[in-house]
Write an enzyme that holds these catalytic residues in place. Structure first.
Site, PDB file in Angstrom:
ATOM      1  NE  ARG A   2      17.694  26.318  -4.203  1.00  0.00           N
ATOM      2  CZ  ARG A   2      17.097  27.302  -4.873  1.00  0.00           C
ATOM      3  NH1 ARG A   2      17.378  28.560  -4.564  1.00  0.00           N
ATOM      4  NH2 ARG A   2      16.239  27.037  -5.838  1.00  0.00           N
ATOM      5  CE  LYS A  14      19.461  27.170   7.795  1.00  0.00           C
ATOM      6  NZ  LYS A  14      20.187  27.534   6.552  1.00  0.00           N
ATOM      7  CG  ASN A  39      12.181  27.941   5.591  1.00  0.00           C
ATOM      8  OD1 ASN A  39      11.200  28.609   5.880  1.00  0.00           O
ATOM      9  ND2 ASN A  39      13.402  28.234   6.020  1.00  0.00           N
ATOM     10  NE  ARG A  60      -1.513  -1.210   3.776  1.00  0.00           N
ATOM     11  CZ  ARG A  60      -1.676  -0.769   5.019  1.00  0.00           C
ATOM     12  NH1 ARG A  60      -2.809  -0.161   5.362  1.00  0.00           N
ATOM     13  NH2 ARG A  60      -0.717  -0.917   5.913  1.00  0.00           N
ATOM     14  CE1 TYR A 105      17.335  24.282   4.247  1.00  0.00           C
ATOM     15  CE2 TYR A 105      15.450  24.096   2.773  1.00  0.00           C
ATOM     16  CZ  TYR A 105      16.801  24.263   2.962  1.00  0.00           C
ATOM     17  OH  TYR A 105      17.624  24.423   1.884  1.00  0.00           O
ATOM     18  CG  HIS A 133      22.380  23.740   5.089  1.00  0.00           C
ATOM     19  ND1 HIS A 133      21.352  24.104   4.244  1.00  0.00           N
ATOM     20  CD2 HIS A 133      22.398  22.382   5.102  1.00  0.00           C
ATOM     21  CE1 HIS A 133      20.764  23.011   3.773  1.00  0.00           C
ATOM     22  NE2 HIS A 133      21.379  21.965   4.278  1.00  0.00           N
ATOM     23  CD  GLU A 164      19.298  33.833   7.838  1.00  0.00           C
ATOM     24  OE1 GLU A 164      20.043  33.038   7.238  1.00  0.00           O
ATOM     25  OE2 GLU A 164      18.582  33.508   8.789  1.00  0.00           O
ATOM     26  CD  GLN A 208      10.868  30.988   8.540  1.00  0.00           C
ATOM     27  OE1 GLN A 208      10.897  31.973   9.258  1.00  0.00           O
ATOM     28  NE2 GLN A 208      11.423  30.972   7.343  1.00  0.00           N
TER      29      GLN A 208
END
Length: 207
Positions: free
Chosen positions: A59, A72, A49, A23, A132, A119, A143, A47
């Protein structure tokens, strides 16, 4: 699930146990109690993401000011990526070192990285989709990024021509970021992570 510390202090690989039949399948991809036991404190979930990337997109390398930083918990829900953790903490024994973990929709591993670590990832398939869980909300003034193709880092990206965002392509090298005072301090990161530990909770081997 199995939680294994990586070679960089403050980073772990999480491998869930999958239960499947004709299944489909079921698994626990995140357990706050199991993660807290390994890390030494619960993850404050602030949060969530989701990012979708075409094959060959790179990235990163992204990080946040500490305190508060941004821990994270990252997993790949579709396709595959090479997920990369970089130690950007000045004074760390592994400063400048990177480690990669393949995240995909087969083994369904996850990576947890503590505050102060960098990261990034490379999409190995089209529509590679990452989820995330983050300990803090996005703060554009706190940041930062280090160039993912910096020869000093020497990250072995599995793509001949990485596709970068304009922001990442303009990011400083590791040396430039260090000289400008942009990078987090190892002792400050350790002190901040220790402050998150509830009274009576033992310090983990990875922090």
């Amino acid at each position: 699930m199995k939680i294994r510390p990586l070679g960089i202090e403050g980073a772990w690989e999480i491998t869930p146990q999958q239960h499947g039949d004709p299944r489909g399948l079921f698994m626990e991809w995140y357990r706050f109690d199991r993660l807290a036991e390994a890390v030494g404190h619960p993850l404050r979930l602030a949060q969530g993401n989701l990012s979708v990337s075409a094959r060959g997109v790179v990235r990163g390398i992204h990080f946040a000011d500490v305190p508060p930083g941004q821990a994270k918990y990252v997993t790949c829900v579709r396709g595959a990526v090479l997920d990369v953790v970089v130690d950007l903490r000045v004074g760390s024994p592994t400063f400048g070192r990177w480690e990669g973990v393949r995240l995909d929709d087969v083994d369904r591993r996850a990576v947890y990285l503590s505050e102060g670590l960098g990261h990034g990832f490379c999409a190995l398939t089209d529509d590679a989709t990452l989820s995330y869980l983050c300990s803090t909300t996005y703060n554009p003034t706190g940041e930062h990024a280090v160039h993912p193709l910096d020869p000093e880092l020497g990250i072995e990206w599995p793509v001949d021509e990485p596709q970068l965002s304009a922001r990442d392509a303009a990011a400083p090298s590791l040396a430039q970021a260090r000289e400008s005072g942009l990078l987090p301090d190892h002792a400050t990161c350790r002190s901040y992570v220790a402050s998150l530990r509830p009274d009576g909770m033992p310090q983990s081997a990875g922090n």
